[in-house]
Each structure stands twice: as structure tokens, then as C-alpha cells.
Enzyme design. Structure first.
Site, PDB file in Angstrom:
ATOM      1  N   MET A 156      22.305  45.327  61.168  1.00  0.00           N
ATOM      2  CA  MET A 156      21.929  46.750  61.279  1.00  0.00           C
ATOM      3  C   MET A 156      23.201  47.578  61.133  1.00  0.00           C
ATOM      4  O   MET A 156      24.299  47.079  61.404  1.00  0.00           O
ATOM      5  CB  MET A 156      21.385  47.091  62.687  1.00  0.00           C
ATOM      6  CG  MET A 156      20.250  46.245  63.189  1.00  0.00           C
ATOM      7  SD  MET A 156      18.673  46.933  62.698  1.00  0.00           S
ATOM      8  CE  MET A 156      17.603  45.568  63.165  1.00  0.00           C
ATOM      9  N   ASP A 168      25.048  39.692  72.647  1.00  0.00           N
ATOM     10  CA  ASP A 168      25.348  39.016  71.379  1.00  0.00           C
ATOM     11  C   ASP A 168      26.729  38.365  71.422  1.00  0.00           C
ATOM     12  O   ASP A 168      26.932  37.283  70.855  1.00  0.00           O
ATOM     13  CB  ASP A 168      25.291  40.015  70.221  1.00  0.00           C
ATOM     14  CG  ASP A 168      23.924  40.654  70.100  1.00  0.00           C
ATOM     15  OD1 ASP A 168      22.927  39.985  70.439  1.00  0.00           O
ATOM     16  OD2 ASP A 168      23.853  41.829  69.692  1.00  0.00           O
ATOM     17  N   GLY A 206      25.800  37.670  86.099  1.00  0.00           N
ATOM     18  CA  GLY A 206      26.174  36.440  85.410  1.00  0.00           C
ATOM     19  C   GLY A 206      25.002  35.836  84.669  1.00  0.00           C
ATOM     20  O   GLY A 206      24.201  36.551  84.060  1.00  0.00           O
ATOM     21  N   GLY A 221      35.393  47.707  75.453  1.00  0.00           N
ATOM     22  CA  GLY A 221      35.655  48.531  74.264  1.00  0.00           C
ATOM     23  C   GLY A 221      34.387  49.207  73.781  1.00  0.00           C
ATOM     24  O   GLY A 221      33.281  48.842  74.187  1.00  0.00           O
ATOM     25  N   GLU A 250      14.942  39.757  65.554  1.00  0.00           N
ATOM     26  CA  GLU A 250      14.860  41.005  64.778  1.00  0.00           C
ATOM     27  C   GLU A 250      14.372  40.736  63.352  1.00  0.00           C
ATOM     28  O   GLU A 250      14.492  41.609  62.493  1.00  0.00           O
ATOM     29  CB  GLU A 250      16.207  41.724  64.778  1.00  0.00           C
ATOM     30  CG  GLU A 250      16.511  42.351  66.139  1.00  0.00           C
ATOM     31  CD  GLU A 250      17.850  43.055  66.231  1.00  0.00           C
ATOM     32  OE1 GLU A 250      17.978  43.980  67.045  1.00  0.00           O
ATOM     33  OE2 GLU A 250      18.790  42.663  65.501  1.00  0.00           O
ATOM     34  N   GLY A 262      31.424  50.338  71.067  1.00  0.00           N
ATOM     35  CA  GLY A 262      30.708  49.771  69.933  1.00  0.00           C
ATOM     36  C   GLY A 262      30.324  48.314  70.158  1.00  0.00           C
ATOM     37  O   GLY A 262      30.525  47.751  71.242  1.00  0.00           O
ATOM     38  N   ASN A 317      17.123  37.200  78.363  1.00  0.00           N
ATOM     39  CA  ASN A 317      17.564  37.898  79.571  1.00  0.00           C
ATOM     40  C   ASN A 317      16.372  37.907  80.535  1.00  0.00           C
ATOM     41  O   ASN A 317      15.313  37.355  80.236  1.00  0.00           O
ATOM     42  CB  ASN A 317      18.111  39.296  79.245  1.00  0.00           C
ATOM     43  CG  ASN A 317      17.048  40.228  78.669  1.00  0.00           C
ATOM     44  OD1 ASN A 317      15.854  39.976  78.814  1.00  0.00           O
ATOM     45  ND2 ASN A 317      17.470  41.286  78.025  1.00  0.00           N
ATOM     46  N   ALA A 343      24.016  39.617  62.979  1.00  0.00           N
ATOM     47  CA  ALA A 343      25.367  39.848  62.464  1.00  0.00           C
ATOM     48  C   ALA A 343      26.381  39.887  63.596  1.00  0.00           C
ATOM     49  O   ALA A 343      27.502  39.372  63.466  1.00  0.00           O
ATOM     50  CB  ALA A 343      25.392  41.155  61.674  1.00  0.00           C
TER      51      ALA A 343
HETATM   52  O1  RIB Z   1      22.342  43.747  70.793  1.00  0.00           O
HETATM   53  C1  RIB Z   1      22.904  44.930  70.271  1.00  0.00           C
HETATM   54  C2  RIB Z   1      22.369  45.178  68.916  1.00  0.00           C
HETATM   55  O2  RIB Z   1      20.989  45.426  69.005  1.00  0.00           O
HETATM   56  C3  RIB Z   1      22.947  46.385  68.236  1.00  0.00           C
HETATM   57  O3  RIB Z   1      24.058  46.066  67.447  1.00  0.00           O
HETATM   58  C4  RIB Z   1      21.778  46.927  67.436  1.00  0.00           C
HETATM   59  O4  RIB Z   1      22.009  46.893  66.067  1.00  0.00           O
HETATM   60  C5  RIB Z   1      20.582  46.085  67.830  1.00  0.00           C
HETATM   61  O5  RIB Z   1      20.311  45.120  66.899  1.00  0.00           O
END
Ligand code: RIB
Length: 313
Positions: free
Chosen positions: A12, A254, A227, A287, A141, A289, A186, A43
Site C-alpha cells: 500500500m 508487521d 508483549g 520512529g 490484505e 511511519g 492479535n 510489503a
Molecule cells: O500494519 C500497518 C499497515 O496496515 C500499514 O502500512 C497500512 O498500509 C496497512 O496495510
């Protein structure tokens, strides 16, 4: 272990707005900061594993728009093999508008776009590459049929399969996941998929065992600031949280899954791999993003030296 990972999943473009508070319905509100970045659960996991030294290939679909070209270039810059990235004509790439509050918590919308076109045929078309991988990493997704096909391929060829069932999808059919090695929900995903409450530690374990009874070998439940738990048919292990000051928690899950896949695929025993993954995810929330906050091996080593004694194997 060959440390070769195939990520079959999404990408995305993340459109991240940092807000003082969420707007109310009908309200226009000024926000102090915006950042565009590369995201998508697939990604993100691919980039985390690659930055930590794994050989990663992605099977994914982008649109034939500027975001699609930028996504391909970003994966390449991050060392991810894009031979099986497919550009779908006349379709927009996936995007994710994201809102992050001052405490680092987020709300995410996804528009799948081209990701919805990733099909079981794409998995089959990559068969010769997949057979050389030791791990297949999956999320939700993309179409469920594609996930089922990938799990079946892994089971048939003795490739370790890891599924992060995010975002939660009530239509996920656990009976289609026979032979899955690692299931990493989760709390809310676990509650939805097991149909059981998860409001106490005991109930988390009971719900995970319900999943295991369906033929899935290992369950890892991520619990945010508490945790994670690693649960098998006869064991329960606690993965302690790593305390940091959160800036932006987006993509932390992720970072956890992608780094876990890399460590496991590199031969690190599961419990140690999970503890390292918890540190990697903790670093990521310091951080802004998603991918922009993921460490490479050197930065991760440095973080571990500063916070806990550890090393990347
Ligand atoms: O887990 C975070 C991700 O969820 C974001 O990067 C967004 O693109 C969604 O896919």
C-alpha cells in the site's frame, strides 16, 4: 536454513496524518503533520525481513499508476526480489489513509486496489521460486483463496508457513489452513476467529488452543504493550514487552512478524526469535511511519546494545 522468505501479500501507499485528536463527524480539523510512505502489511513484513539480512521475494500486485511504479522501486531499493510483482492494467494501487494520535496509537483505513487481484494463479506462477524458499509469509490484505492456495503449497512442499491474520476477517475459514505452521493474530483477531473471549491470560490460551485443535501447530498472540504469548498444544511462553517511548505504533505488528520470520528462517530457536522480534517491533515504534521506522541489522544491533543484551544471528 537458507533464510529465503517469500512474502505473498499486499503493498500500500501509506498516507499518514498525525493528529492532535481524531475529528468528529462533520468537523474540519487542522492536523500538524503529514507523511506519505510505503506500507501494506505484506510489503512491510518483506522489508523488515530483508533489512535484517534475509533473501526476500514478494508475490504481489500493484496498479499501473505512479504508486505502482514507486512501490516496485521501493521494494527493489530494499533488496526484495520483485520478479513476481504483477502490475495490473487499469487498476489503482492499494492505499492506506492512517491517523496517528499523540500517544502513538493509530487508526487505519485500507483501499485494497490491485491487491485484490492477487490470485492462486499468481502463487502457482511463482512455484519454481517458492520451492527454493524455506518460509512463506502471509497476511489477509489479499483474497482468502490466495492465502489458502499458498498454505496448501507450503504444506505440500515442506515449506514453513506463517500467517498473520490481519486485518481481521470473519470469513477466514480455519479448515482451509490445514498444515499451517505459525498463526500470529492479535487479541481481537484471536477473539473473532476462535469465537471465544480473550479478556484474561487464561482465556487467551484457551482461545489459542481452540485454533490449535483445528490443525494449526503454533499460535503467537500479540498483546500490544503486554508483549506476546507463544502457545502450542502443550506449552505457553510469555514474550515480555520492551519498554520504549512510542512515537508511532503503525506497522509495529508487521515489524514483529517480518523480523520473526527472518530470525526463524535464519535458524534462531522460536522463543529467542520471538524475543528478538519484540525488540525489533519496539524499535520501530520509536520512529514515524511504517517502513520508514524499520531498522537494518546495524541499527537493530545498536538498539539492542542500548536496551537489552542481544545480537542478530
Ligand atoms: O500494519 C500497518 C499497515 O496496515 C500499514 O502500512 C497500512 O498500509 C496497512 O496495510
Amino acid at each position: 536454513m537458507s533464510n529465503r522468505i517469500a512474502v505473498i501479500g499486499s503493498n500500500m501507499i501509506d498516507l499518514v496524518t498525525y493528529v492532535e485528536r481524531m475529528p468528529n463527524r462533520g468537523e474540519t480539523l487542522e492536523a500538524p503533520r503529514f507523511q506519505q510512505g510505503f506500507g501494506g502489511k505484506g510489503a512491510n513484513q518483506a522489508v523488515a525481513a530483508s533489512r535484517l539480512g534475509a533473501k526476500v521475494a514478494m508475490i504481489t500486485c500493484v496498479g499501473d499508476d505512479s504508486f505502482g511504479h514507486e512501490t516496485r522501486a521501493n521494494l527493489e531499493r530494499n533488496g526484495v526480489d520483485v520478479s513476481h510483482l504483477r502490475m495490473v492494467e487499469g487498476v489503482a494501487s492499494g492505499v492506506a489513509p492512517i491517523f496517528v494520535e499523540p500517544d502513538g496509537e493509530n487508526a487505519v483505513l485500507i483501499v485494497k486496489g490491485a491487491n485484490a487481484h492477487l490470485s492462486p494463479e499468481d502463487v502457482q506462477a511463482a512455484a519454481s521460486m517458492l520451492i527454493d524458499c524455506d518460509t512463506i509469509l502471509l497476511q489477509l490484505e489479499v483474497a482468502l483463496e490466495t492465502v489458502y492456495a499458498a498454505v496448501a503449497f507450503g504444506a505440500e512442499h515442506g515449506i514453513t508457513t506463517i500467517l498473520n491474520p490481519a486485518p481481521a476477517n470473519p470469513n477466514l475459514d480455519l479448515s482451509e489452513l490445514g498444515g499451517l505452521d505459525w498463526f500470529c493474530p492479535n487479541e481481537s483477531e484471536l477473539a473473532m476467529l476462535s469465537g471465544m473471549p480473550v479478556d484474561t491470560d487464561t482465556r487467551v490460551v484457551e482461545a489459542a488452543r481452540q485454533i490449535i485443535a483445528r490443525g494449526i501447530r503454533n499460535v503467537i498472540v500479540t498483546l500490544g504493550g503486554r508483549g506476546a504469548r507463544f502457545i502450542t498444544a502443550d506449552q505457553v511462553h510469555m514474550i515480555e514487552p520492551v519498554r520504549v517511548n512510542p512515537v508511532d505504533t503503525t506497522g509495529a505488528g508487521d515489524a514483529f512478524i517480518g523480523s520473526f520470520a527472518r530470525f526463524l528462517s535464519g535458524g534462531v530457536p522460536p522463543l529467542e526469535a520471538l524475543n528478538r522480534a519484540a525488540r525489533y517491533a519496539a524499535h520501530s515504534i520509536t520512529g514515524h511511519g511504517t517502513q520508514s521506522s524499520y531498522a537494518d541489522e546495524a541499527a537493530f544491533e545498536e538498539f539492542c546494545r542500548a536496551h537489552v543484551a542481544s545480537s542478530v544471528q
